[in-house]
Design a protein around this motif. Structure first.
Motif, PDB file in Angstrom:
ATOM      1  N   LEU A  25       0.825  -1.204   0.000  1.00 39.25           N
ATOM      2  CA  LEU A  25       0.000   0.000   0.000  1.00 39.25           C
ATOM      3  C   LEU A  25       0.862   1.257   0.000  1.00 39.25           C
ATOM      4  N   VAL A  26       1.904   1.298   0.818  1.00 34.21           N
ATOM      5  CA  VAL A  26       2.800   2.461   0.883  1.00 34.21           C
ATOM      6  C   VAL A  26       3.542   2.632  -0.433  1.00 34.21           C
ATOM      7  N   LEU A  27       4.052   1.539  -0.985  1.00 33.03           N
ATOM      8  CA  LEU A  27       4.791   1.628  -2.246  1.00 33.03           C
ATOM      9  C   LEU A  27       3.875   2.033  -3.406  1.00 33.03           C
ATOM     10  N   SER A  28       2.658   1.505  -3.455  1.00 39.08           N
ATOM     11  CA  SER A  28       1.753   1.880  -4.534  1.00 39.08           C
ATOM     12  C   SER A  28       1.321   3.338  -4.408  1.00 39.08           C
ATOM     13  N   SER A  29       1.146   3.808  -3.194  1.00 37.68           N
ATOM     14  CA  SER A  29       0.801   5.228  -2.987  1.00 37.68           C
ATOM     15  C   SER A  29       1.947   6.121  -3.462  1.00 37.68           C
ATOM     16  N   TRP A  30       3.152   5.757  -3.096  1.00 39.19           N
ATOM     17  CA  TRP A  30       4.320   6.547  -3.502  1.00 39.19           C
ATOM     18  C   TRP A  30       4.477   6.529  -5.021  1.00 39.19           C
ATOM     19  N   LEU A  31       4.309   5.348  -5.626  1.00 38.28           N
ATOM     20  CA  LEU A  31       4.440   5.222  -7.066  1.00 38.28           C
ATOM     21  C   LEU A  31       3.324   5.997  -7.780  1.00 38.28           C
ATOM     22  N   GLY A  32       2.125   5.988  -7.246  1.00 36.30           N
ATOM     23  CA  GLY A  32       1.012   6.739  -7.823  1.00 36.30           C
ATOM     24  C   GLY A  32       1.287   8.243  -7.802  1.00 36.30           C
ATOM     25  N   LYS A  33       1.810   8.733  -6.692  1.00 35.32           N
ATOM     26  CA  LYS A  33       2.142  10.163  -6.600  1.00 35.32           C
ATOM     27  C   LYS A  33       3.253  10.521  -7.585  1.00 35.32           C
ATOM     28  N   LEU A  34       4.229   9.648  -7.708  1.00 30.22           N
ATOM     29  CA  LEU A  34       5.338   9.891  -8.627  1.00 30.22           C
ATOM     30  C   LEU A  34       4.829   9.979 -10.064  1.00 30.22           C
ATOM     31  N   TRP A  35       3.997   9.036 -10.463  1.00 33.09           N
ATOM     32  CA  TRP A  35       3.441   9.049 -11.819  1.00 33.09           C
ATOM     33  C   TRP A  35       2.545  10.268 -12.035  1.00 33.09           C
ATOM     34  N   ALA A  36       1.739  10.575 -11.047  1.00 35.40           N
ATOM     35  CA  ALA A  36       0.842  11.738 -11.171  1.00 35.40           C
ATOM     36  C   ALA A  36       1.653  13.015 -11.363  1.00 35.40           C
ATOM     37  N   ASN A  37       2.709  13.176 -10.597  1.00 38.62           N
ATOM     38  CA  ASN A  37       3.550  14.381 -10.731  1.00 38.62           C
ATOM     39  C   ASN A  37       4.217  14.441 -12.095  1.00 38.62           C
ATOM     40  N   ARG A  38       4.684  13.295 -12.582  1.00 42.58           N
ATOM     41  CA  ARG A  38       5.320  13.277 -13.895  1.00 42.58           C
ATOM     42  C   ARG A  38       4.320  13.576 -15.010  1.00 42.58           C
ATOM     43  N   ILE A  39       3.113  13.077 -14.868  1.00 44.21           N
ATOM     44  CA  ILE A  39       2.081  13.321 -15.877  1.00 44.21           C
ATOM     45  C   ILE A  39       1.605  14.768 -15.821  1.00 44.21           C
ATOM     46  N   LEU A  40       1.445  15.328 -14.609  1.00 43.17           N
ATOM     47  CA  LEU A  40       0.916  16.682 -14.441  1.00 43.17           C
ATOM     48  C   LEU A  40       1.960  17.779 -14.646  1.00 43.17           C
ATOM     49  N   GLU A  41       3.227  17.452 -14.592  1.00 39.62           N
ATOM     50  CA  GLU A  41       4.276  18.472 -14.720  1.00 39.62           C
ATOM     51  C   GLU A  41       4.167  19.278 -16.017  1.00 39.62           C
ATOM     52  N   PRO A  42       4.020  18.644 -17.183  1.00 39.82           N
ATOM     53  CA  PRO A  42       3.861  19.440 -18.410  1.00 39.82           C
ATOM     54  C   PRO A  42       2.579  20.281 -18.404  1.00 39.82           C
ATOM     55  N   VAL A  43       1.514  19.729 -17.825  1.00 40.45           N
ATOM     56  CA  VAL A  43       0.255  20.460 -17.770  1.00 40.45           C
ATOM     57  C   VAL A  43       0.416  21.696 -16.875  1.00 40.45           C
ATOM     58  N   LYS A  44       1.047  21.506 -15.704  1.00 35.69           N
ATOM     59  CA  LYS A  44       1.279  22.642 -14.798  1.00 35.69           C
ATOM     60  C   LYS A  44       2.167  23.687 -15.455  1.00 35.69           C
ATOM     61  N   HIS A  45       3.192  23.243 -16.167  1.00 33.70           N
ATOM     62  CA  HIS A  45       4.091  24.185 -16.839  1.00 33.70           C
ATOM     63  C   HIS A  45       3.341  24.959 -17.925  1.00 33.70           C
ATOM     64  N   ARG A  46       2.536  24.261 -18.725  1.00 31.08           N
ATOM     65  CA  ARG A  46       1.767  24.917 -19.774  1.00 31.08           C
ATOM     66  C   ARG A  46       0.755  25.899 -19.174  1.00 31.08           C
ATOM     67  N   PHE A  47       0.093  25.494 -18.101  1.00 28.51           N
ATOM     68  CA  PHE A  47      -0.872  26.368 -17.436  1.00 28.51           C
ATOM     69  C   PHE A  47      -0.186  27.620 -16.899  1.00 28.51           C
ATOM     70  N   ALA A  48       0.978  27.450 -16.272  1.00 27.61           N
ATOM     71  CA  ALA A  48       1.713  28.604 -15.732  1.00 27.61           C
ATOM     72  C   ALA A  48       2.153  29.533 -16.857  1.00 27.61           C
ATOM     73  N   THR A  49       2.587  28.971 -17.977  1.00 28.80           N
ATOM     74  CA  THR A  49       3.002  29.781 -19.122  1.00 28.80           C
ATOM     75  C   THR A  49       1.822  30.552 -19.693  1.00 28.80           C
ATOM     76  N   GLU A  50       0.689  29.872 -19.843  1.00 33.89           N
ATOM     77  CA  GLU A  50      -0.507  30.549 -20.367  1.00 33.89           C
ATOM     78  C   GLU A  50      -1.004  31.624 -19.412  1.00 33.89           C
ATOM     79  N   LEU A  51      -0.936  31.346 -18.121  1.00 30.66           N
ATOM     80  CA  LEU A  51      -1.353  32.330 -17.127  1.00 30.66           C
ATOM     81  C   LEU A  51      -0.462  33.568 -17.185  1.00 30.66           C
TER      82      LEU A  51
END
Length: 183
Positions: A25-51
């Motif tokens: 459970l701890v490892l899957s939670s950590w891995l889920g957060k890691l993947w989410a951050n990697r997936i959302l990083e370009p979106v956050k960067h694009r959003f910040a640039t557009e803002l």
């Protein structure tokens, strides 16, 4: 094997599966957060640039609007000063304080100022201001050409209409100014 041994074995099995479950459970939670951050990083960067681009565009629009309003106010101020000078000349002539010979020279000055006012207004004024200005100038030209009589009350009404059109254009106040005096 006695009941104590069976109980110890079952407890050990549950504990080992429970520990592994917690670890999974701890490892899957950590891995889920890691993947989410990697997936959302370009979106956050694009959003910040557009803002940031939107903020810059809004700043440009704000600056342009303020500069335009400032230019408009300065031009209207110049127009009002010219009109005030013209009206003061008419008043001085009609009251007998300005001789006819000087009035003729002032008529040429009035004509020049009238054309200048029209030029100022055509660069920035809406049609409502132009119409009010035309009414004022037409009346004053008729007086100069002897086709109408000078009446301060009529001049005041037409001049106030022009000033109210200017006020409405720059957004000072939409309620018109009226003369409430005795003259």
């Amino acid at each position: 094997m006695g009941w104590d041994d069976v109980f110890k074995l079952v407890t050990a099995a549950i504990a080992s599966v429970g520990s592994a479950g917690i670890l999974i459970l701890v490892l899957s939670s950590w891995l889920g957060k890691l993947w989410a951050n990697r997936i959302l990083e370009p979106v956050k960067h694009r959003f910040a640039t557009e803002l940031e681009a939107t903020k810059r565009n809004l700043d440009v629009i704000k600056e342009t609007t303020l500069r335009s309003l400032h230019d408009k106010i300065l031009s209207y101020r110049a127009v009002i000063e010219i009109i005030a000078r013209i009206l003061a000349t008419f008043d001085a002539y009609e009251s007998g304080r300005l001789p006819a010979i000087n009035a003729a020279a002032r008529y040429d000055e009035f004509n020049e100022h009238r054309i200048r006012v029209y030029g100022y207004l055509t660069t920035l004024a809406p049609q409502s201001v132009m119409d009010a200005q035309d009414s004022l100038m037409d009346y004053l030209l008729k007086i100069c050409n002897g086709r109408d009589t000078y009446e301060w009350a009529r001049v005041r009404v037409v001049a106030l209409a022009a000033l109210n059109a200017i006020r409405a254009d720059i957004g000072i106040e939409t309620d018109p100014i009226t003369y409430n005096g005795d003259l």
